[in-house]
Design a protein around this motif. Structure first.
Motif, PDB file in Angstrom:
ATOM      1  N   MET A   1       0.852  -1.178   0.000  1.00  0.00           N
ATOM      2  CA  MET A   1       0.000   0.000   0.000  1.00  0.00           C
ATOM      3  C   MET A   1       0.892   1.234   0.000  1.00  0.00           C
ATOM      4  O   MET A   1       2.011   1.182   0.499  1.00  0.00           O
ATOM      5  CB  MET A   1      -0.951  -0.033   1.188  1.00  0.00           C
ATOM      6  N   ARG A   2       0.364   2.317  -0.499  1.00  0.00           N
ATOM      7  CA  ARG A   2       1.130   3.562  -0.516  1.00  0.00           C
ATOM      8  C   ARG A   2       0.935   4.313   0.791  1.00  0.00           C
ATOM      9  O   ARG A   2       0.089   3.974   1.614  1.00  0.00           O
ATOM     10  CB  ARG A   2       0.705   4.399  -1.720  1.00  0.00           C
ATOM     11  N   ILE A   3       1.730   5.346   0.965  1.00  0.00           N
ATOM     12  CA  ILE A   3       1.750   6.076   2.233  1.00  0.00           C
ATOM     13  C   ILE A   3       0.385   6.674   2.583  1.00  0.00           C
ATOM     14  O   ILE A   3      -0.010   6.702   3.741  1.00  0.00           O
ATOM     15  CB  ILE A   3       2.868   7.142   2.239  1.00  0.00           C
ATOM     16  N   GLY A   4      -0.353   7.117   1.573  1.00  0.00           N
ATOM     17  CA  GLY A   4      -1.670   7.693   1.831  1.00  0.00           C
ATOM     18  C   GLY A   4      -2.638   6.688   2.416  1.00  0.00           C
ATOM     19  O   GLY A   4      -3.411   7.006   3.330  1.00  0.00           O
ATOM     20  N   GLU A   5      -2.601   5.461   1.908  1.00  0.00           N
ATOM     21  CA  GLU A   5      -3.492   4.423   2.430  1.00  0.00           C
ATOM     22  C   GLU A   5      -3.080   4.034   3.851  1.00  0.00           C
ATOM     23  O   GLU A   5      -3.936   3.862   4.728  1.00  0.00           O
ATOM     24  CB  GLU A   5      -3.467   3.188   1.535  1.00  0.00           C
ATOM     25  N   LEU A   6      -1.771   3.915   4.093  1.00  0.00           N
ATOM     26  CA  LEU A   6      -1.313   3.608   5.450  1.00  0.00           C
ATOM     27  C   LEU A   6      -1.719   4.720   6.408  1.00  0.00           C
ATOM     28  O   LEU A   6      -2.170   4.458   7.525  1.00  0.00           O
ATOM     29  CB  LEU A   6       0.209   3.410   5.466  1.00  0.00           C
ATOM     30  N   SER A   7      -1.624   5.935   5.955  1.00  0.00           N
ATOM     31  CA  SER A   7      -2.041   7.084   6.763  1.00  0.00           C
ATOM     32  C   SER A   7      -3.533   7.004   7.083  1.00  0.00           C
ATOM     33  O   SER A   7      -3.939   7.172   8.234  1.00  0.00           O
ATOM     34  CB  SER A   7      -1.724   8.379   6.016  1.00  0.00           C
ATOM     35  N   ASP A   8      -4.342   6.727   6.079  1.00  0.00           N
ATOM     36  CA  ASP A   8      -5.791   6.630   6.282  1.00  0.00           C
ATOM     37  C   ASP A   8      -6.165   5.489   7.212  1.00  0.00           C
ATOM     38  O   ASP A   8      -7.007   5.640   8.098  1.00  0.00           O
ATOM     39  CB  ASP A   8      -6.510   6.433   4.944  1.00  0.00           C
ATOM     40  N   ARG A   9      -5.533   4.349   7.030  1.00  0.00           N
ATOM     41  CA  ARG A   9      -5.890   3.160   7.813  1.00  0.00           C
ATOM     42  C   ARG A   9      -5.436   3.233   9.261  1.00  0.00           C
ATOM     43  O   ARG A   9      -6.010   2.568  10.118  1.00  0.00           O
ATOM     44  CB  ARG A   9      -5.337   1.914   7.136  1.00  0.00           C
ATOM     45  N   THR A  10      -4.422   4.042   9.528  1.00  0.00           N
ATOM     46  CA  THR A  10      -3.908   4.130  10.899  1.00  0.00           C
ATOM     47  C   THR A  10      -4.233   5.456  11.567  1.00  0.00           C
ATOM     48  O   THR A  10      -3.997   5.615  12.765  1.00  0.00           O
ATOM     49  CB  THR A  10      -2.385   3.941  10.925  1.00  0.00           C
ATOM     50  N   GLY A  11      -4.760   6.409  10.799  1.00  0.00           N
ATOM     51  CA  GLY A  11      -5.030   7.730  11.355  1.00  0.00           C
ATOM     52  C   GLY A  11      -3.754   8.487  11.694  1.00  0.00           C
ATOM     53  O   GLY A  11      -3.762   9.364  12.548  1.00  0.00           O
ATOM     54  N   THR A  12      -2.680   8.144  11.013  1.00  0.00           N
ATOM     55  CA  THR A  12      -1.376   8.745  11.268  1.00  0.00           C
ATOM     56  C   THR A  12      -1.003   9.653  10.101  1.00  0.00           C
ATOM     57  O   THR A  12      -1.013   9.206   8.961  1.00  0.00           O
ATOM     58  CB  THR A  12      -0.301   7.644  11.412  1.00  0.00           C
ATOM     59  N   PRO A  13      -0.682  10.905  10.382  1.00  0.00           N
ATOM     60  CA  PRO A  13      -0.287  11.803   9.287  1.00  0.00           C
ATOM     61  C   PRO A  13       0.919  11.267   8.516  1.00  0.00           C
ATOM     62  O   PRO A  13       1.803  10.608   9.089  1.00  0.00           O
ATOM     63  CB  PRO A  13       0.070  13.101  10.007  1.00  0.00           C
TER      64      PRO A  13
END
Length: 121
Positions: A1-13
């Motif tokens: 997954m790309r950074i945006g998806e990881l950010s969305d899934r974890t709530g981490t900027p």
């Protein structure tokens, strides 16, 4: 997954995800176009990191204990100094106190809600 998806899934900027990568807490592969690609396992890893940071542990200690959080667990610290052990014991005790406080607060709220609901019925 790309950074945006990881950010969305974890709530981490994204900025924090890049910081975690700089600190060696997570590792991204690079695709041909240079985009970061993260393995699915990093969803849980980022949530673990966030929880440990919220508990007050610094990233330098988190980096050392992350292998203990993986399965199968590999616990081997040739560089575990007395200072590190003392720090971890202190942090463990602080977490325990915080958990006890949160538990008391949760129980008080639950009791309040139960009382209010019974009174209204």
């Amino acid at each position: 997954m790309r950074i945006g998806e990881l950010s969305d899934r974890t709530g981490t900027p994204r900025r924090l995800l890049r910081y975690y990568e700089e600190q060696g807490l997570i590792v991204a592969e690079r695709s041909a176009n240079g985009y970061r690609r993260y393995d699915e396992r990093f969803v849980d890893r980022v949530l673990q990191i966030r929880g440990l940071l919220d508990a007050g542990l610094p990233t330098r200690i988190i980096k050392q204990i992350l292998p203990c959080l993986d399965k199968p667990r590999l616990i081997h610290f040739p560089d575990a100094t007395p200072e590190l052990l003392a720090t971890l014991e202190h942090e463990r005790d602080r977490m325990t106190q915080r958990i006890e406080c949160l538990t008391r607060n949760r129980n008080a709220i639950a009791e309040y809600l139960e009382t209010v609901r019974v009174t209204r019925a």
